[in-house]
Enzyme design. Structure first.
Site, PDB file in Angstrom:
ATOM      1  N   GLY A  99     -15.137  34.276 -87.767  1.00 18.07           N
ATOM      2  CA  GLY A  99     -15.838  33.476 -86.341  1.00 18.07           C
ATOM      3  C   GLY A  99     -15.593  34.156 -85.401  1.00 18.07           C
ATOM      4  O   GLY A  99     -15.483  34.920 -84.662  1.00 18.07           O
TER       5      GLY A  99
ATOM      6  N   MET B  54     -14.483  32.763 -75.618  1.00 17.24           N
ATOM      7  CA  MET B  54     -13.993  33.841 -75.718  1.00 17.24           C
ATOM      8  C   MET B  54     -13.881  35.257 -76.287  1.00 17.24           C
ATOM      9  O   MET B  54     -14.295  35.930 -75.455  1.00 17.24           O
ATOM     10  CB  MET B  54     -13.098  33.386 -74.435  1.00 17.24           C
ATOM     11  CG  MET B  54     -12.194  34.402 -74.120  1.00 17.24           C
ATOM     12  SD  MET B  54     -11.247  33.196 -73.101  1.00 17.24           S
ATOM     13  CE  MET B  54      -9.646  33.063 -74.729  1.00 17.24           C
TER      14      MET B  54
ATOM     15  N   LYS C  46      -7.780  38.088 -82.671  1.00 21.26           N
ATOM     16  CA  LYS C  46      -9.082  38.021 -81.883  1.00 21.26           C
ATOM     17  C   LYS C  46      -9.400  38.719 -81.151  1.00 21.26           C
ATOM     18  O   LYS C  46      -8.137  39.341 -80.365  1.00 21.26           O
ATOM     19  CB  LYS C  46      -7.974  36.025 -81.426  1.00 21.26           C
ATOM     20  CG  LYS C  46      -9.584  35.387 -79.649  1.00 21.26           C
ATOM     21  CD  LYS C  46      -8.742  34.297 -80.160  1.00 21.26           C
ATOM     22  CE  LYS C  46     -10.084  33.611 -78.627  1.00 21.26           C
ATOM     23  NZ  LYS C  46     -10.190  32.518 -77.990  1.00 21.26           N
TER      24      LYS C  46
ATOM     25  N   ASP D 242      -7.853  21.418 -76.788  1.00 19.27           N
ATOM     26  CA  ASP D 242      -9.128  21.907 -76.858  1.00 19.27           C
ATOM     27  C   ASP D 242      -8.856  21.309 -78.683  1.00 19.27           C
ATOM     28  O   ASP D 242      -9.905  22.127 -79.830  1.00 19.27           O
ATOM     29  CB  ASP D 242      -9.507  23.244 -77.041  1.00 19.27           C
ATOM     30  CG  ASP D 242     -10.962  23.108 -77.274  1.00 19.27           C
ATOM     31  OD1 ASP D 242     -12.262  22.147 -77.503  1.00 19.27           O
ATOM     32  OD2 ASP D 242     -11.925  24.457 -77.332  1.00 19.27           O
TER      33      ASP D 242
END
Length: 289
Positions: free
Chosen positions: A12, A16, A33, A127
């Protein structure tokens, strides 16, 4: 390769960074990430990524994905977490519909435990939303600390407000001081989505105004959950329950009204399909580095 990890597939992406499924030299699966290439020359984004690494490394608990490795100083900074075999809440609801009441309560209890662990180390996630919640066979996981901040951080200006409008608290939407109670508001909004398939204040350009000044639409929300969610969505931060109180309330509901079953069969099937895709992606990786 990202650091010592061999990439198998893309999982995904966000504002950022991008997230990849990768394998360690011992063949352990991780989610890595990596900051977006177009942001590498901006010191602001590098510092923000560094904060994410620090925040994620400091949190531990049943319902978060533990960090296993990171290099925020690399030419292309990266963060590796334990790979969780699951699907996002947003994907599960989109493809299979809202969760049954029992599963929604179990979800809420897991998210409350995650927030307890996050807040214990002095961090506000900021978030919490359906796409940042993974559903796994052994419970949910809260992921993505990309905009998490310490409790004592200087408040952001209105021009710097970050987050997802449909799930942010009124104080976050206004650029005011954000406390752990803000995450509780987001938990309540996420539970509404899980139980009825939509955010309590809708979506679109005007959602931030509805969060600040309007009332949530809790139509179709199961009665046992309605009172607790209403309190979580209070405009006044000091009127919301703590994560510990949310956990107690949902545990009581589970004991009084529901059994121990977690995910519905349709979502379990979705996780199984995802696992098969992962198996196929990693099968083509070479056996040696």
């Amino acid at each position: 390769m990202i650091g010592p990890y061999r990439v198998a597939a893309k999982l995904g992406e966000g504002g950022m960074g991008q997230v990849f499924l990768a394998s360690s030299p011992s063949r352990r699966l991780v989610a890595v990430k990596v900051i977006r290439s177009e942001l590498l020359d901006d010191p602001h984004w590098r510092e923000r990524f560094r904060r994410e690494v620090v925040s994620a490394q400091s949190v531990s608990g049943f319902y978060t994905a533990p960090v296993v490795d990171a290099d925020p100083d690399a030419d292309h900074p990266w963060l590796a977490t334990q790979y969780i075999n699951g699907v996002s809440l947003s994907a599960a609801v989109t493809e299979k519909g809202p969760l049954p009441e029992q599963a929604a309560c179990r979800l809420g209890a897991g998210l409350a435990e995650a927030l307890i662990a996050i807040h214990r180390v002095g961090i506000v996630h900021r978030d919490l939303k359906p796409s940042n919640v993974l559903l796994a066979a052994d419970g949910p996981r809260v992921i993505d600390f990309g905009i998490a901040r310490p409790l004592d951080a200087v408040p952001l200006s209105r021009s710097q407000i970050l987050g997802t409008p449909a799930y942010m608290s009124p104080e976050q939407a206004l650029g005011e001081t954000v406390t752990p109670s803000s995450d509780v508001f987001s938990l309540g909004a996420t539970l509404v989505y899980a139980a009825i398939g939509r955010a309590p204040f809708g979506s679109g350009r005007k959602v931030r105004g509805r969060i600040v000044y309007g009332e949530p639409d809790l139509t179709d929300l199961p009665d046992p959950m309605r009172g607790l969610v209403t309190r979580c969505l209070s405009k006044e931060a000091n009127e919301r329950p703590s994560p510990e109180q949310v956990l107690t309330a949902l545990s009581t509901l589970l004991d009084a009204h529901y059994g121990e079953e977690w995910l519905p069969a349709a979502v379990a099937t979705l996780i199984g399909e995802h696992e098969q895709t992962v198996t196929e992606a990693t099968a083509i990786l070479p056996s040696t580095y």
